[in-house]
Design an enzyme around this catalytic site. Structure first.
Site, PDB file in Angstrom:
ATOM      1  N   THR A 279     -77.806 -40.263  34.597  1.00  0.00           N
ATOM      2  CA  THR A 279     -77.884 -40.929  32.958  1.00  0.00           C
ATOM      3  C   THR A 279     -77.922 -42.443  33.058  1.00  0.00           C
ATOM      4  OG1 THR A 279     -75.428 -40.727  33.195  1.00  0.00           O
ATOM      5  CG2 THR A 279     -76.906 -38.776  32.369  1.00  0.00           C
TER       6      THR A 279
ATOM      7  N   LYS B 273     -74.347 -38.422  41.053  1.00  0.00           N
ATOM      8  CA  LYS B 273     -74.326 -39.308  40.016  1.00  0.00           C
ATOM      9  C   LYS B 273     -73.097 -39.830  39.395  1.00  0.00           C
ATOM     10  CE  LYS B 273     -74.569 -38.530  35.786  1.00  0.00           C
ATOM     11  NZ  LYS B 273     -73.632 -38.772  34.624  1.00  0.00           N
TER      12      LYS B 273
ATOM     13  N   THR C 265     -66.907 -39.227  35.424  1.00  0.00           N
ATOM     14  CA  THR C 265     -68.149 -38.486  34.943  1.00  0.00           C
ATOM     15  C   THR C 265     -69.073 -38.652  36.055  1.00  0.00           C
ATOM     16  OG1 THR C 265     -69.118 -38.392  32.883  1.00  0.00           O
ATOM     17  CG2 THR C 265     -69.734 -40.354  34.022  1.00  0.00           C
TER      18      THR C 265
ATOM     19  N   GLU D 197     -70.427 -49.329  35.473  1.00  0.00           N
ATOM     20  CA  GLU D 197     -71.073 -49.908  34.507  1.00  0.00           C
ATOM     21  C   GLU D 197     -70.555 -51.470  33.983  1.00  0.00           C
ATOM     22  OE1 GLU D 197     -71.818 -45.896  31.966  1.00  0.00           O
ATOM     23  OE2 GLU D 197     -70.286 -47.095  31.316  1.00  0.00           O
TER      24      GLU D 197
ATOM     25  N   ASN E 145     -71.803 -49.646  26.800  1.00  0.00           N
ATOM     26  CA  ASN E 145     -70.945 -48.777  26.195  1.00  0.00           C
ATOM     27  C   ASN E 145     -71.268 -48.680  24.740  1.00  0.00           C
ATOM     28  OD1 ASN E 145     -69.759 -46.251  28.101  1.00  0.00           O
ATOM     29  ND2 ASN E 145     -69.477 -48.440  29.185  1.00  0.00           N
TER      30      ASN E 145
ATOM     31  N   THR F 115     -72.340 -41.592  23.691  1.00  0.00           N
ATOM     32  CA  THR F 115     -71.512 -40.608  24.552  1.00  0.00           C
ATOM     33  C   THR F 115     -71.916 -39.209  24.050  1.00  0.00           C
ATOM     34  OG1 THR F 115     -69.912 -42.242  25.177  1.00  0.00           O
ATOM     35  CG2 THR F 115     -69.541 -40.083  25.538  1.00  0.00           C
TER      36      THR F 115
END
EC number: 2.3.1.35
Length: 379
Positions: A141, A163, A174, A252, A374, A379
């Site tokens: 993603t 991932k 996640t 991230e 973000n 989300t």
């Protein structure tokens, strides 16, 4: 080596238009063990696959959709997961209860199930040999790069793909990860090894302290060679740790991997709690991002758990340089700063000097790009 096949499809779930459906097809029913997120707000695919895993020790195929988490979608979300399994089972002519389903992506949106089923048909009609890099790319993603690894020790071959980049926190993250071994393992042995490997790898990484709704980590035994379980566990740990570190490296906005090693604790749980407190500290993470050897933030995090520490026994090292042992060592600050500037992996070691137990956690620094990404990604 058994021929594991994969197929790729497109259901239009990603804004980029990139493929978002992955089907992995095993040559025969294989012993498998799965662990799922501890988050109580579970995705429909997690609920569905957990139910299968409770009653089934074998797997023949699994399907992943990326770009939509199928989470917060009620009973319909569970039904959609079941429909995905049914479609794979129907096309490949295998039992539905040997097909596991996984989803990752945006929370709170219903799957466009007809498009997803068409994507599954497309994937199942274009099966080819498993390509770890390609598989990781399809399920990604916000990932900046694919995550995969392979290891060989004698006849034992271990490989996997994953991932994950954000919402990374113990229990689990996640993330989705699938690791294969050609070794023959009985289910109970595999389950024991799986639990141990999970705790030392995917349950010991953190990027932002946020726990996801969709996590899953599976280990699949292909049963081709007989091997000592200790050797198999070591190889599984090696590949899983590699995947976990790749997830942290892709945190991230991350620029550094942080390895936190808490040593000489009186119990393992104490070592782990303190390591996690340091790894999750935003002040420690931002100090690393700023290349600041701020041992005071490390000490504060170490002292923030329910477990007492003796500040006069405590030792703190950054990059192997002693910065505190009951008193500051300012003479080493520039050396530690150079380590923070030059090395991709930052090493933080804390000695409690009270026992023989230790624990290692992996984390990442956090900076401007984490907020930017973000703030812009739903989300």
């Amino acid at each position: 080596m058994a021929e594991i096949l994969m197929g790729v499809g497109n259901a239009g779930l990603k804004e980029s238009g990139n493929p978002d459906i992955l089907v992995v097809y095993l040559p025969y029913p294989c012993t498998a063990s799965f662990v799922f997120t501890d988050n109580y707000f579970k995705a429909g695919s997690v609920i569905y696959s957990e139910r299968i895993a409770r009653d089934k020790e074998r797997i023949r195929a699994f399907v992943v959709n990326s770009g939509n988490a199928n989470c917060g979608t009620g009973e319909e979300g569970i039904k959609h997961a079941e429909m995905m399994a049914e479609k794979v089972a129907q096309i490949l002519d295998i039992p539905k209860d040997e097909v596991f389903v996984f989803s990752t992506g945006i929370i709170g949106k219903y799957l466009p199930i007809e498009n997803v089923l068409k994507g599954i048909e497309q994937a199942c009609s274009n099966l080819e040999l498993l390509d770890l890099k390609r598989a990781s790319e399809v399920i990604s993603t916000t990932d900046r790069f694919p995550k995969y690894d392979f290891a060989k020790a004698g006849e034992v071959e271990t490989f996997g793909f994953a991932k994950g980049a954000g919402m990374i926190h113990p229990s689990m993250a996640t993330m989705l990860a699938f690791v294969f071994t050609n070794a023959n393992l009985e289910y109970l042995t595999l389950k024991r090894i799986h639990e141990s490997v999970t705790e030392k790898t995917f349950n010991s990484i953190t990027v932002d302290g946020c726990e996801s709704t969709n996590d899953a980590f599976g280990i699949i035994s292909l049963g081709e060679v007989e091997a000592d379980p200790e050797t198999v566990e070591f190889e599984l740990l090696k590949v899983s740790e590699s995947l976990a570190k790749q997830i942290v490296a892709d945190g991230e906005g991350a620029t550094k991997i942080i390895r936190v090693n808490v040593r000489s604790a009186i119990t393992e749980i104490k070592a782990r709690e303190i390591a996690e407190a340091i790894a999750n500290s935003l002040l420690v993470k931002t100090a690393v991002f700023g290349r600041d050897p701020n041992w005071g933030r490390i000490a504060a995090a170490a002292g923030s758990t329910e477990f007492p520490i003796d500040p006069f026994k405590l030792e703190i090292y950054v990059g192997g340089y002693l910065l505190y042992d009951g008193k500051p060592h300012d003479e080493n600050l520039e050396k530690a700063k150079k380590h923070l500037i030059e090395d991709r992996e930052v090493d933080i070691t804390v000695e409690l000097n009270e026992g023989e137990y230790e624990w290692v956690c992996y984390s990442s620094d956090i900076g401007y790009d984490y907020i930017k990404l973000n703030a812009e990604y739903t989300t």
